[in-house]
Design an enzyme around this catalytic site. Sequence first.
Site, PDB file in Angstrom:
ATOM      1  N   SER A   1       5.852  -4.355   9.460  1.00 38.56           N
ATOM      2  CA  SER A   1       4.962  -5.784   9.813  1.00 38.56           C
ATOM      3  C   SER A   1       4.717  -6.652   8.715  1.00 38.56           C
ATOM      4  O   SER A   1       4.218  -7.668   8.764  1.00 38.56           O
ATOM      5  CB  SER A   1       3.534  -5.243  10.021  1.00 38.56           C
ATOM      6  OG  SER A   1       3.390  -4.976  11.433  1.00 38.56           O
TER       7      SER A   1
ATOM      8  N   LYS B   1       5.547 -10.197   9.696  1.00 41.25           N
ATOM      9  CA  LYS B   1       4.703 -11.314  10.179  1.00 41.25           C
ATOM     10  C   LYS B   1       4.470 -12.229   9.166  1.00 41.25           C
ATOM     11  O   LYS B   1       3.953 -13.114   9.548  1.00 41.25           O
ATOM     12  CB  LYS B   1       3.495 -10.374  10.524  1.00 41.25           C
ATOM     13  CG  LYS B   1       3.460  -9.672  11.834  1.00 41.25           C
ATOM     14  CD  LYS B   1       2.236  -9.110  12.351  1.00 41.25           C
ATOM     15  CE  LYS B   1       2.394  -8.332  13.384  1.00 41.25           C
ATOM     16  NZ  LYS B   1       2.744  -6.777  13.206  1.00 41.25           N
TER      17      LYS B   1
ATOM     18  N   SER C   1      -2.980  -6.991  12.299  1.00 42.06           N
ATOM     19  CA  SER C   1      -1.484  -6.780  12.532  1.00 42.06           C
ATOM     20  C   SER C   1      -1.038  -6.927  14.025  1.00 42.06           C
ATOM     21  O   SER C   1      -0.393  -6.001  14.822  1.00 42.06           O
ATOM     22  CB  SER C   1      -1.166  -5.788  11.722  1.00 42.06           C
ATOM     23  OG  SER C   1       0.263  -5.841  11.645  1.00 42.06           O
ATOM     24  N   ASN C   2      -1.513  -7.923  14.725  1.00 40.41           N
ATOM     25  CA  ASN C   2      -1.221  -7.975  16.065  1.00 40.41           C
ATOM     26  C   ASN C   2       0.200  -8.450  16.462  1.00 40.41           C
ATOM     27  O   ASN C   2       0.487  -9.380  16.233  1.00 40.41           O
ATOM     28  CB  ASN C   2      -2.221  -9.028  16.879  1.00 40.41           C
ATOM     29  CG  ASN C   2      -2.597  -9.019  18.437  1.00 40.41           C
ATOM     30  OD1 ASN C   2      -1.347  -9.194  18.948  1.00 40.41           O
ATOM     31  ND2 ASN C   2      -3.469  -8.638  19.018  1.00 40.41           N
ATOM     32  N   ASN C   3       0.774  -7.546  17.174  1.00 45.51           N
ATOM     33  CA  ASN C   3       2.335  -7.860  17.494  1.00 45.51           C
ATOM     34  C   ASN C   3       2.390  -8.900  18.392  1.00 45.51           C
ATOM     35  O   ASN C   3       3.230  -9.650  18.429  1.00 45.51           O
ATOM     36  CB  ASN C   3       2.833  -6.501  18.084  1.00 45.51           C
ATOM     37  CG  ASN C   3       3.125  -5.560  16.980  1.00 45.51           C
ATOM     38  OD1 ASN C   3       3.021  -5.669  15.809  1.00 45.51           O
ATOM     39  ND2 ASN C   3       3.434  -4.256  17.354  1.00 45.51           N
TER      40      ASN C   3
ATOM     41  N   THR D   1       0.395  -5.410   5.412  1.00 48.51           N
ATOM     42  CA  THR D   1       0.825  -4.008   5.530  1.00 48.51           C
ATOM     43  C   THR D   1       1.864  -4.092   6.753  1.00 48.51           C
ATOM     44  O   THR D   1       2.152  -4.919   7.301  1.00 48.51           O
ATOM     45  CB  THR D   1      -0.494  -3.089   5.644  1.00 48.51           C
ATOM     46  OG1 THR D   1      -0.808  -3.644   7.115  1.00 48.51           O
ATOM     47  CG2 THR D   1      -1.422  -3.101   4.893  1.00 48.51           C
ATOM     48  N   GLY D   2       2.595  -2.850   6.460  1.00 48.74           N
ATOM     49  CA  GLY D   2       3.665  -2.509   7.825  1.00 48.74           C
ATOM     50  C   GLY D   2       3.948  -1.124   7.348  1.00 48.74           C
ATOM     51  O   GLY D   2       4.328  -0.608   6.581  1.00 48.74           O
ATOM     52  N   SER D   3       4.101  -0.703   8.890  1.00 47.59           N
ATOM     53  CA  SER D   3       4.491   0.712   8.994  1.00 47.59           C
ATOM     54  C   SER D   3       5.454   1.081  10.256  1.00 47.59           C
ATOM     55  O   SER D   3       4.867   0.611  11.344  1.00 47.59           O
ATOM     56  CB  SER D   3       3.168   1.788   9.152  1.00 47.59           C
ATOM     57  OG  SER D   3       2.292   1.316   8.093  1.00 47.59           O
ATOM     58  N   LEU D   4       6.350   1.836  10.107  1.00 44.66           N
ATOM     59  CA  LEU D   4       7.240   2.240  11.234  1.00 44.66           C
ATOM     60  C   LEU D   4       7.534   3.465  10.824  1.00 44.66           C
ATOM     61  O   LEU D   4       7.277   3.998   9.417  1.00 44.66           O
ATOM     62  CB  LEU D   4       8.598   1.430  11.485  1.00 44.66           C
ATOM     63  CG  LEU D   4       8.550   0.172  11.946  1.00 44.66           C
ATOM     64  CD1 LEU D   4       9.736  -0.745  11.836  1.00 44.66           C
ATOM     65  CD2 LEU D   4       8.259   0.269  13.642  1.00 44.66           C
TER      66      LEU D   4
END
Length: 521
Positions: A83, A86, A328-330, A441-444
């Site tokens: 994310s 973004k 964090s809205n995709n 932030t970001g997570s996969l």
Amino acid sequence: MRRPVNRRARAWSWPLVIGLVCTLTWSSPAGADASRAGFGEAVDRILADPLLKGGAAGVVVADADSGAVLYRHRADDRLMPASNTKLFTSAAAMGLLGPDHTFRTDVLGEGTRHGRTLRGDLYLRGTGDPTLLAEDYDRLAKDVADAGITRVTGRLIADDTRFDAQRAGRSWAADDESSYYAAGISALTVAPDTDYDAGSVIVEVAPGTAAGERPKVTVTPKTRYVRIDNRATTGSGGGLTVERGHGTNTITVSGAVAAGAPTAKEWVSVWEPTGYAAAVFADALKRHGVQVAGATRLGEGTPADARTFASHQSMPLKKLLIPFMKLSNNIHAEVLTKAIGYETAGRGTWSAGLAAIADWLKKQGVDTGAVRQVDGSGLSRMDNIAAGQFTELLLAVRQQPWYAEWYASLPVACAPDRFVGGTLRSRMCGTPAAGNARGKTGSLTGASGLSGYVTDADGRELVYSIVLNNYLAPSVKSLEDAIVVTLAKSGEGRTEGVRPRSVRGAQTTDLECAWVKPRHC
């Protein structure tokens, strides 16, 4: 951002899991005085933590005012940004669409009017608004009735032609299809609540009064567009599972919910969001006494000579940035990408939007030749961006006239309000970074990132980007936090290394707090 394990596996245990991730606390400082070497040596020690063994890390720290790079660790290595993507999309949207950009939804009629009858078709035309609620469609229907229309001899046509018909992003995982964070992208859609998770419904499951009874299942908004297949029971046993079947709008509720348990909620995407919007609007028309004789049709353009009966305008982009970035809205990211494509090239497609984003970023000094961006949100594992490119953007946007509004949209460490702290609201509490550090932030799975701004002990603003990949540990969020806290503690003669606390419990995994409902972490 992350792609979690299959919904069947996680059932309703995720609230506990995410609580573990989001309540990580800080251990005492490591005790190593790094003032002589500066924070670079301290960051090196954090990156040597066993949590990241065998993984990859890109870290850059720069002085916000001068742009001078103060620390680099594999700054040019292209990694999955999740994310953090973004950051690119949101900044380009502000630059290309403008802070005051809005989405308009219209109801129009074609044909001739005879008293209260429209002899022709009624059109619902969207431009991508991801914030439309069922109550907004109800107001549109009321406006049609207030305009004196009670009967339409033709059809209700849902015009979503502002965007193309490609609903899912490139290489989005098939097992995410029913998850609300991977909902289909359309110029016409519905959000079930004011988090604006467009293209989804909320399924609530309340236990029956006695063991063996079927639980009560309700859907928000109320719509016949989805069908509930209730196979669950009240009693002890396996967890509750809520999942939509591939290519259908049948949502199966299975497993067991304990008697006396609180109502469980699950956010589930719909199949074909345009049809969802049309169904919600059609029901609203009926409630307000407007009868449409013909069938509902999807995906046809509105004639140029159609007359407008009702309109709705969304909040401006500068306000939409808050739910978009904080949570964090995709879907917001992808809608903005297609909107950029339409505004810059006349085509509401991912390819047109991404080309415009890349061109804008290049003009800001970002080396886009070293970037691969295939969607707006970072849900795709094909996205490849280096920490150095994020730092270039974070420095460049400070010169934009809309920077203050964009900066305000970034999550704030340990700020408890969801629309202030966002995905950082339970991180870095009790440290100099609390209420200080801002970041996306970001997570996969196997990919994590945190990029933003923090002020050090001397009052100097720093820009940082941390992108971590290919680790096997359940989570590396503690390493990101340790780096940012180290930066917050740094200053002349007082830089200290911070020892990250190991993640507790084998269940814990890398998850974006905003993506697991209810959003409590």
